[in-house]
Scaffold this motif. Sequence first.
Motif, PDB file in Angstrom:
ATOM      1  N   GLY A  30      -3.378   2.984   0.973  1.00 17.64           N
ATOM      2  CA  GLY A  30      -2.528   3.351   2.097  1.00 17.64           C
ATOM      3  C   GLY A  30      -1.113   2.824   2.043  1.00 17.64           C
ATOM      4  O   GLY A  30      -0.241   3.317   2.761  1.00 17.64           O
ATOM      5  N   ARG A  31      -0.838   1.847   1.183  1.00 19.60           N
ATOM      6  CA  ARG A  31       0.491   1.233   1.172  1.00 19.60           C
ATOM      7  C   ARG A  31       1.548   2.121   0.529  1.00 19.60           C
ATOM      8  O   ARG A  31       2.748   1.868   0.687  1.00 19.60           O
ATOM      9  N   PHE A  32       1.114   3.151  -0.186  1.00 20.83           N
ATOM     10  CA  PHE A  32       2.058   4.092  -0.785  1.00 20.83           C
ATOM     11  C   PHE A  32       1.764   5.515  -0.297  1.00 20.83           C
ATOM     12  O   PHE A  32       2.058   6.487  -0.968  1.00 20.83           O
ATOM     13  N   ALA A  33       1.206   5.623   0.893  1.00 18.77           N
ATOM     14  CA  ALA A  33       0.757   6.925   1.390  1.00 18.77           C
ATOM     15  C   ALA A  33       1.913   7.915   1.526  1.00 18.77           C
ATOM     16  O   ALA A  33       1.802   9.079   1.115  1.00 18.77           O
ATOM     17  N   ASP A  34       3.031   7.485   2.104  1.00 18.93           N
ATOM     18  CA  ASP A  34       4.159   8.404   2.280  1.00 18.93           C
ATOM     19  C   ASP A  34       4.729   8.835   0.934  1.00 18.93           C
ATOM     20  O   ASP A  34       5.057  10.012   0.733  1.00 18.93           O
ATOM     21  N   GLY A  35       4.854   7.881   0.017  1.00 19.22           N
ATOM     22  CA  GLY A  35       5.369   8.220  -1.302  1.00 19.22           C
ATOM     23  C   GLY A  35       4.448   9.164  -2.042  1.00 19.22           C
ATOM     24  O   GLY A  35       4.896  10.121  -2.688  1.00 19.22           O
TER      25      GLY A  35
END
Length: 212
Positions: A30-35
Amino acid sequence: MPEGHVLHRAARLQGRRFRSKPVRTSSPQGRFADGAATLNGQTITGIDALGKHLFYRFDEGEILHVHLGLFGKFRVRSRPAPEPSPNARLVMETETDHLHLAGPTACELITPEEEDELRARLGPDPILDPADGADELGRRLSRRSITIGAALLDQKVVAGIGNVYRSELLFLAGIHPLTVAKSLESSTVDDIWCRSVAALKDGEKMGKIVTV
């Protein structure tokens, strides 16, 4: 922490699998979800390394920057692949291949300007600058009052060298690690540089650090 040859080898081998192919991307952690959502469906146009940094380039102009740090690790395999672990920062797949990245210090989308700033902070890379890097290394060492042992680990001085290569290079060159960096003769700096070029290129080719 992986040294520079690991990232250059990753760029070369991952490029064979992923370059010129559209990818499906996700971030189970989830820590790179937007990317991951931004990159999903785009095509990788190139993968390259500088020092301990890796850059993925996409057809819509996005740049993915990865730094493995102490704990980062890639797992690349052919599909079908096992379900990704919940700590996977990034999962990237084509029709045939699967990449799993966990634990990196950095996994982020950056602008071209941010990439330029990052590159400007780094010293010469022995794999990328074999012919021209010695002079730049000499200039950077000439401004350092710290020991050569410490200077070679400073990525602003030379990009890609870590503990193992630092120790090996100084041993082979017969230089005590507590020698003040700016006191070195230019011929000694040239020797360190030539040895670093040979060592990192061998490491990239063989996938391991070869010591004497």
